[in-house]
Design a protein around this motif. Structure first.
Motif, short mmCIF file in Angstrom:
data_model
loop_
_atom_site.label_atom_id
_atom_site.label_comp_id
_atom_site.label_asym_id
_atom_site.label_seq_id
_atom_site.Cartn_x
_atom_site.Cartn_y
_atom_site.Cartn_z
N ARG A 101 -62.35 44.44 0.44
CA ARG A 101 -61.50 43.29 0.73
C ARG A 101 -61.16 43.22 2.21
N LEU A 102 -60.83 44.37 2.81
CA LEU A 102 -60.51 44.38 4.24
C LEU A 102 -61.72 44.00 5.08
N PHE A 106 -61.74 40.80 7.63
CA PHE A 106 -62.01 40.87 9.06
C PHE A 106 -63.30 40.14 9.42
N TYR A 107 -64.25 40.12 8.50
CA TYR A 107 -65.47 39.33 8.73
C TYR A 107 -65.13 37.85 8.87
N LYS A 108 -64.25 37.36 8.02
CA LYS A 108 -63.85 35.95 8.11
C LYS A 108 -63.12 35.67 9.43
N VAL A 110 -63.57 37.29 12.32
CA VAL A 110 -64.57 37.30 13.39
C VAL A 110 -65.40 36.02 13.35
N ARG A 111 -65.78 35.59 12.16
CA ARG A 111 -66.58 34.37 12.03
C ARG A 111 -65.78 33.15 12.48
N TYR A 112 -64.50 33.16 12.15
CA TYR A 112 -63.62 32.06 12.57
C TYR A 112 -63.52 32.00 14.09
N ARG A 113 -63.36 33.16 14.74
CA ARG A 113 -63.28 33.18 16.20
C ARG A 113 -64.61 32.74 16.82
N HIS A 114 -65.71 33.11 16.20
CA HIS A 114 -67.03 32.70 16.71
C HIS A 114 -67.19 31.18 16.64
N LEU A 115 -66.77 30.59 15.52
CA LEU A 115 -66.85 29.13 15.39
C LEU A 115 -65.92 28.45 16.39
#
Length: 213
Positions: A101-102, A106-108, A110-115
């Motif tokens: 879950r963690l 954190f993947y979400k 990082v992906r959000y910051r990338h977008l």
């Protein structure tokens, strides 16, 4: 305090689970938060974190004897499945679920910051001037960029170290912009982003068992 033992760890996990259930049931309601404030949420999260770090019995705590329920639960947890205790299996499932879950959480992030980095910061002179005035009123010297995000439902502030303000892609009056910037800047100045991040991390990690079930 007495040394941690099987019963104290069990009661610690039970107490923390009940507190997390309280957070899940009550604190998701906007009406509850508006009536009681966010302090209730931060207090509950803080109590859970402290209790999980201190799985001991305290001298001032009252012991409630259980002659049927707890012995039954302890015997059930000691049942062996393929020479492995059921409790050990639960611990492995919980740790694996929490880590998973963690990792997804954190993947979400990082992906959000990338977008977000794919967008260009807002360069509207009128909006930037109003925001600059608000920063000066609040004596805030932090560099905070503004992005207009298509499809966003409401304004928000994001980012722990490099905060940014996100605006839905629509027209705003000067007064609306002032209220929006004041509201979001207060979140940053009161460290609400760190509080939300800590609370979400705790909720995600302790909810690992639920993810697998």
């Amino acid at each position: 305090m007495t040394p941690a033992n099987y019963g104290s760890v069990f009661s610690c996990c039970l107490f923390s689970s009940l507190m997390m259930l309280y957070l899940y049931v009550f604190c998701r309601s906007k009406r509850f938060i508006l009536r009681n404030g966010t302090f209730v949420i931060y207090l509950a999260v803080g109590v859970v974190m402290i209790r999980m770090l201190l799985p001991w019995n305290f001298h001032f705590a009252a012991n409630v004897e259980s002659h049927k329920i707890l012995p039954f639960l302890f015997d059930l947890l000691r049942v062996k499945i393929l020479s492995v205790e059921f409790l050990t299996i639960l611990v492995i499932i919980f740790c694996f679920g929490s880590c998973l879950r963690l990792a997804l959480y954190f993947y979400k992030l990082v992906r959000y910051r990338h977008l977000l980095h794919q967008l260009d910061p807002l360069d509207d002179i009128r909006i930037l001037r109003i925001f600059s005035d608000i920063l000066e009123e609040y004596h805030c010297t932090k560099q905070i960029l503004i992005y207009q995000v298509p499809g966003l439902s409401s304004p928000a502030i994001s980012g722990l170290i490099h905060p940014v303000i996100l605006l839905p892609d629509r027209e705003y009056s000067d007064q609306d912009l002032r209220f929006i910037f004041m509201h979001e800047l207060n979140h940053y100045l009161h460290n609400d982003l760190w509080k939300i991040f800590s609370g979400n991390s705790l909720y995600v990690s302790t909810g690992g068992i639920l993810f697998l079930i």
